[in-house]
Design a protein around this motif. Structure first.
Motif, PDB file in Angstrom:
ATOM      1  N   HIS A 232     -39.114 -52.267 -66.472  1.00 52.43           N
ATOM      2  CA  HIS A 232     -37.708 -51.879 -66.584  1.00 52.43           C
ATOM      3  C   HIS A 232     -37.200 -52.034 -68.011  1.00 52.43           C
ATOM      4  O   HIS A 232     -37.405 -53.068 -68.650  1.00 52.43           O
ATOM      5  CB  HIS A 232     -36.885 -52.762 -65.628  1.00 52.43           C
ATOM      6  CG  HIS A 232     -35.507 -52.317 -65.394  1.00 52.43           C
ATOM      7  ND1 HIS A 232     -34.414 -53.012 -65.855  1.00 52.43           N
ATOM      8  CD2 HIS A 232     -35.018 -51.243 -64.731  1.00 52.43           C
ATOM      9  CE1 HIS A 232     -33.314 -52.393 -65.466  1.00 52.43           C
ATOM     10  NE2 HIS A 232     -33.652 -51.314 -64.794  1.00 52.43           N
TER      11      HIS A 232
ATOM     12  N   TYR B 125     -31.796 -42.017 -61.500  1.00 49.08           N
ATOM     13  CA  TYR B 125     -30.488 -42.579 -61.846  1.00 49.08           C
ATOM     14  C   TYR B 125     -29.331 -42.042 -60.999  1.00 49.08           C
ATOM     15  O   TYR B 125     -28.272 -42.667 -60.961  1.00 49.08           O
ATOM     16  CB  TYR B 125     -30.122 -42.225 -63.288  1.00 49.08           C
ATOM     17  CG  TYR B 125     -30.893 -42.886 -64.374  1.00 49.08           C
ATOM     18  CD1 TYR B 125     -31.019 -44.272 -64.458  1.00 49.08           C
ATOM     19  CD2 TYR B 125     -31.453 -42.123 -65.397  1.00 49.08           C
ATOM     20  CE1 TYR B 125     -31.705 -44.861 -65.504  1.00 49.08           C
ATOM     21  CE2 TYR B 125     -32.132 -42.706 -66.454  1.00 49.08           C
ATOM     22  CZ  TYR B 125     -32.253 -44.074 -66.497  1.00 49.08           C
ATOM     23  OH  TYR B 125     -32.911 -44.669 -67.538  1.00 49.08           O
TER      24      TYR B 125
ATOM     25  N   HIS C 285     -27.282 -49.369 -64.159  1.00 48.82           N
ATOM     26  CA  HIS C 285     -28.399 -49.503 -65.103  1.00 48.82           C
ATOM     27  C   HIS C 285     -27.825 -49.242 -66.490  1.00 48.82           C
ATOM     28  O   HIS C 285     -27.332 -48.146 -66.778  1.00 48.82           O
ATOM     29  CB  HIS C 285     -29.497 -48.488 -64.781  1.00 48.82           C
ATOM     30  CG  HIS C 285     -30.591 -48.461 -65.809  1.00 48.82           C
ATOM     31  ND1 HIS C 285     -31.779 -49.163 -65.655  1.00 48.82           N
ATOM     32  CD2 HIS C 285     -30.687 -47.832 -67.012  1.00 48.82           C
ATOM     33  CE1 HIS C 285     -32.549 -48.956 -66.719  1.00 48.82           C
ATOM     34  NE2 HIS C 285     -31.898 -48.150 -67.556  1.00 48.82           N
TER      35      HIS C 285
ATOM     36  N   ASP D 101     -29.751 -54.409 -65.307  1.00 50.39           N
ATOM     37  CA  ASP D 101     -29.040 -53.966 -64.110  1.00 50.39           C
ATOM     38  C   ASP D 101     -27.908 -54.934 -63.779  1.00 50.39           C
ATOM     39  O   ASP D 101     -28.046 -56.152 -63.964  1.00 50.39           O
ATOM     40  CB  ASP D 101     -29.986 -53.897 -62.902  1.00 50.39           C
ATOM     41  CG  ASP D 101     -30.915 -52.695 -62.950  1.00 50.39           C
ATOM     42  OD1 ASP D 101     -30.564 -51.701 -63.613  1.00 50.39           O
ATOM     43  OD2 ASP D 101     -31.987 -52.754 -62.321  1.00 50.39           O
TER      44      ASP D 101
END
Length: 231
Positions: A98, A131, A190, A102
């Motif tokens: 990642h 997304y 995100h 988040d």
């Protein structure tokens, strides 16, 4: 500018913590969370189910007397295995690391511009596990240009946007979407810093493979250098 100098540049922009979601939620109500194999809780429910994720996040926040669970930069996550959009044949090519932070909280939470800037682009990225509605802002500080990405928004967040529209730090630029529009996740933001968009429009990889990680670590530095959230 080298990555070391850019990291210092990001760090020097603000001495204080910066909010990218509703400022009525105080930083003291944030709690770190891990979405990786290091978190044993993830073996106790079906991580392929957005409904189960909603229950888990709600329970995690309640147990910790918090309103926002945050974290995840360079975190290796198995959750992406549920989507063909991220899976590849070899372990080195599988996209599961990642590249942003988040913020797990309630649907419709306000999303804020991290700094002064302008709307660079926006788009609905509607692959499963993607997304969903996404906004990218362009920032120019001391002649240095970089971008911030906001993913998993509501469809209404991009309804009347215009490329080039000026925004100020703290302006409400959108709201968090639910699983029906945000890529099938529990509601969350995100947030990612990007140096070079590489000609992308309304989209940029938010997850890297091990094979490409060296490049993405340089192009997408740790957002917490700027945000300064306590871990």
């Amino acid at each position: 500018m080298s990555i070391l100098k850019f990291n210092q540049f990001l760090n020097d922009i603000s001495k204080e913590s910066i909010a990218v979601i509703d400022t009525e939620i105080l930083f003291e109500n944030y709690i770190p969370i891990k979405i990786s194999e290091e978190n044993d809780d993830l073996f106790s429910f079906d991580i392929s189910s957005s409904k189960e994720w909603v229950k888990y996040i709600a329970s995690y926040l309640e147990e910790n007397k918090a309103k926002v669970a945050f974290g995840g930069y360079l975190e290796k996550r198995n959750i992406y295995d549920r989507s063909k959009y991220f899976k590849n044949q070899s372990e080195d090519e599988k996209r599961n690391i990642h590249l942003g932070i988040d913020f797990w909280c309630k649907e419709k939470t306000k999303v804020l511009a991290v700094l002064d800037g302008e709307i660079d682009s926006f788009k609905i990225n509607d692959n499963f596990g993607d997304y969903g509605p996404t906004i990218i802002l362009k920032h120019t500080i001391d002649n240095e240009v970089f971008y911030s990405l906001y993913g998993h928004l509501s469809k209404s967040s991009i309804k009347n946007l215009k490329v080039g529209k000026a925004v100020l730090q703290g302006d409400v630029i959108g709201f968090l979407g639910d699983a029906s529009v945000n890529g099938d996740y529990a509601p969350h933001l995100h947030f990612q810093i990007i140096r070079d968009l590489e000609n992308n429009f309304g989209d940029y990889p938010g997850v890297s493979s091990k094979k490409n990680l060296d490049f993405y670590k340089k192009n997408c530095p740790n957002p917490n250098l700027l945000l300064k959230l306590s871990n």
